[in-house]
Design a protein around this motif. Structure first.
Motif, mmCIF file in Angstrom:
data_model
loop_
_atom_site.group_PDB
_atom_site.id
_atom_site.type_symbol
_atom_site.label_atom_id
_atom_site.label_comp_id
_atom_site.label_asym_id
_atom_site.label_seq_id
_atom_site.Cartn_x
_atom_site.Cartn_y
_atom_site.Cartn_z
ATOM 1 N N VAL A 205 0.835 -1.199 0.000
ATOM 2 C CA VAL A 205 0.000 0.000 0.000
ATOM 3 C C VAL A 205 0.875 1.257 0.000
ATOM 4 C CG1 VAL A 205 -1.712 1.322 1.315
ATOM 5 C CG2 VAL A 205 -1.883 -1.170 1.209
ATOM 6 N N HIS A 229 1.245 0.198 -10.084
ATOM 7 C CA HIS A 229 0.172 -0.791 -10.249
ATOM 8 C C HIS A 229 0.719 -2.097 -10.818
ATOM 9 C CE1 HIS A 229 -3.707 -2.554 -11.044
ATOM 10 N NE2 HIS A 229 -3.458 -2.599 -12.341
ATOM 11 N N LYS A 234 -1.264 -0.839 -4.180
ATOM 12 C CA LYS A 234 -2.503 -0.062 -4.100
ATOM 13 C C LYS A 234 -2.147 1.347 -3.626
ATOM 14 C CE LYS A 234 -6.242 -1.882 -2.285
ATOM 15 N NZ LYS A 234 -7.260 -2.338 -1.297
ATOM 16 N N LYS A 276 -6.019 1.512 -7.919
ATOM 17 C CA LYS A 276 -7.116 0.725 -7.325
ATOM 18 C C LYS A 276 -7.348 1.085 -5.856
ATOM 19 C CE LYS A 276 -7.492 -1.535 -11.187
ATOM 20 N NZ LYS A 276 -8.619 -1.231 -12.112
ATOM 21 N N GLY A 277 -7.046 2.346 -5.521
ATOM 22 C CA GLY A 277 -7.288 2.813 -4.162
ATOM 23 C C GLY A 277 -8.399 3.840 -4.138
#
Length: 343
Positions: A205, A229, A234, A276-277
Motif C-alpha cells: 500500500v 500498479h 494499491k 485501485k485505491g
C-alpha cells in the motif's frame, strides 16, 4: 509453591489466586455445619439417658468435657477439605502469541513550501505528521516506510517494524530536508515504488498526501502510478487544504497574511484510480484523521492468536490435609476423648 504441610495453603491470598475447575463444590462447604447440627440433635434424642437425681450443689462443669467436641470438628474439617479438593484448585499461566501476515505501507508526504499554510493548525505539515504518528501507533506487525518530497523526492525511512524509529523520522520532517522547490508527485511515487517492488507481502500500500499539482521532477505522475500498479501496489491519495483565501504567515506588521489557494484534483484522482485505491479531499485536521482511520480499517491484516496454557493442579495438597484430619478423627473416635463425660 512448597511443601503441602504449610498453613499458607489456607491464607486468603493463596485461595483467591486459584482458578477453580469445579467451583460448585465450594458452595456445599457452608452446608456442613448444618448437617453436623442435625446429626447432633438426632443423636441427642436417640441416646440412652439414665435418670440420676443430683442436688444443685453437686452439679459442676468440667473443662475436660470440651474435648468431646474435637473429633466431630476434625471430621468437619476433613469433609470441607475434600470439597475443596473436588473443586480442583489450579494455577494457570497463559501466554498469548499474536501474529499476522502483515502489510507493507509507504507513507509519501509532501513537504513543499505550501505545506506551511496555516488552514490546519499549526500548519498542514505538522497536522499531517501528527496524524501519521497516530496511524503508525494503530498498526500491528506491518512494515511501514516513509518518503518525503518537494522539488525532488527521497526515501526518509525504509520499510520497518521499528515504529519508535519511524516516529523519530516523522518528527524530524521539516521543510529544509530538500532544497529544490516544487511538487514532484511523479518522482515520489517512483521512489516509494522502488521501496515496495521487492516486497513479498501479499498486500502493498502507498498513501500519498499532497496539497499541490505536479510541478517538478522528471517522471509523469500517471506513468509512475501505472508502474506502481504493475508491481501490485494499491495507492491512496489525499488532497489536503482549503479552497480560497487561507492564512500563510504574517505581514510586516505581524498581522495574518492570506493567500489564494487552489488545487487541481485531477492528477491525484487519476493516480488513485490507476492504483485501485481511493481519493480523499480534506479541509481540516479532523477530516484528515478520519481519512487515515478509514484507510487503517480498509488495510487491516487478520491478526491471529496462539494461546499456550500451563496449568498446575493443587487438589492433592488439600486432599492430603483432609486425609490427615480424617485419620486423626478415626484415632480419636475410639479413645476417651470421644466419650468424655458422655457416660
Amino acid at each position: 509453591m512448597g511443601s503441602w504441610f504449610s498453613l499458607r495453603w489456607f491464607t486468603s491470598s493463596t485461595l483467591t489466586s486459584f482458578d477453580w475447575e469445579n467451583p460448585f463444590w465450594l458452595y456445599l462447604i457452608p452446608v456442613i455445619p448444618f448437617i453436623m447440627i442435625i446429626r447432633w440433635l438426632i443423636l441427642t434424642r436417640l441416646m440412652q439417658k439414665l435418670p440420676v437425681a443430683l442436688t444443685k450443689k453437686d452439679l459442676r462443669s468440667d473443662p475436660i468435657s470440651v474435648l468431646r467436641h474435637i473429633p466431630p470438628f476434625l471430621f468437619l474439617l476433613a469433609l470441607a477439605l475434600i470439597l475443596v479438593a473436588l473443586a480442583r484448585p489450579q494455577s494457570t499461566n497463559e501466554q498469548v502469541e499474536q501474529w499476522s501476515e502483515g502489510i507493507d505501507i509507504m507513507l509519501v508526504i509532501d513537504i513543499s513550501e505550501s505545506m506551511n499554510i496555516e488552514d490546519f493548525r499549526p500548519n498542514r505539515l505538522e497536522a499531517a505528521k501528527e496524524v501519521a504518528r497516530n496511524f503508525v501507533a494503530g498498526r500491528f506487525q506491518d512494515r511501514i516506510g516513509l518518503v518525503v518530497f518537494s522539488g525532488d523526492a527521497f526515501s526518509r525511512a525504509p520499510l520497518t517494524t521499528d515504529y519508535e524509529l519511524l516516529n523519530s523520522y516523522i518528527d524530524d520532517i521539516s521543510f529544509d530536508l530538500i532544497e529544490s522547490r516544487g511538487t514532484a508527485i511523479g518522482s515520489s511515487i517512483a521512489v516509494a515504488t522502488n521501496r515496495l517492488r521487492e516486497s513479498e507481502s501479499k498486500s502493498k500500500v502507498m498513501i500519498l498526501l499532497s496539497d499541490g499539482d505536479n510541478t517538478a521532477g522528471n517522471i509523469d505522475p500517471v506513468t509512475a502510478a501505472q508502474l506502481a500498479h504493475a508491481y501490485g501496489i494499491k495507492i491512496y491519495t489525499i488532497a489536503i487544504g482549503k479552497e480560497g483565501k487561507v492564512p500563510f504567515g504574517t505581514d510586516f506588521f505581524g498581522r495574518p497574511r492570506y493567500v489564494e489557494n487552489t488545487l487541481d484534483e485531477t492528477n491525484l484522482r487519476e493516480i488513485a484510480k490507476i492504483g485501485k485505491g481511493n481519493f480523499y479531499r480534506v479541509s481540516d485536521k479532523e477530516a484528515l484523521q478520519q481519512v487515515f482511520d478509514e484507510i487503517d480499517r480498509l488495510e487491516k491484516a487478520e491478526i491471529k492468536e496462539t494461546r499456550y496454557k500451563d496449568t498446575t493442579d493443587f487438589y492433592l495438597v488439600y486432599l492430603k490435609w483432609a486425609m490427615a484430619f480424617f485419620l486423626t478423627w478415626v484415632l480419636l473416635k475410639s479413645t476417651f476423648v470421644t466419650s468424655a463425660l458422655t457416660d
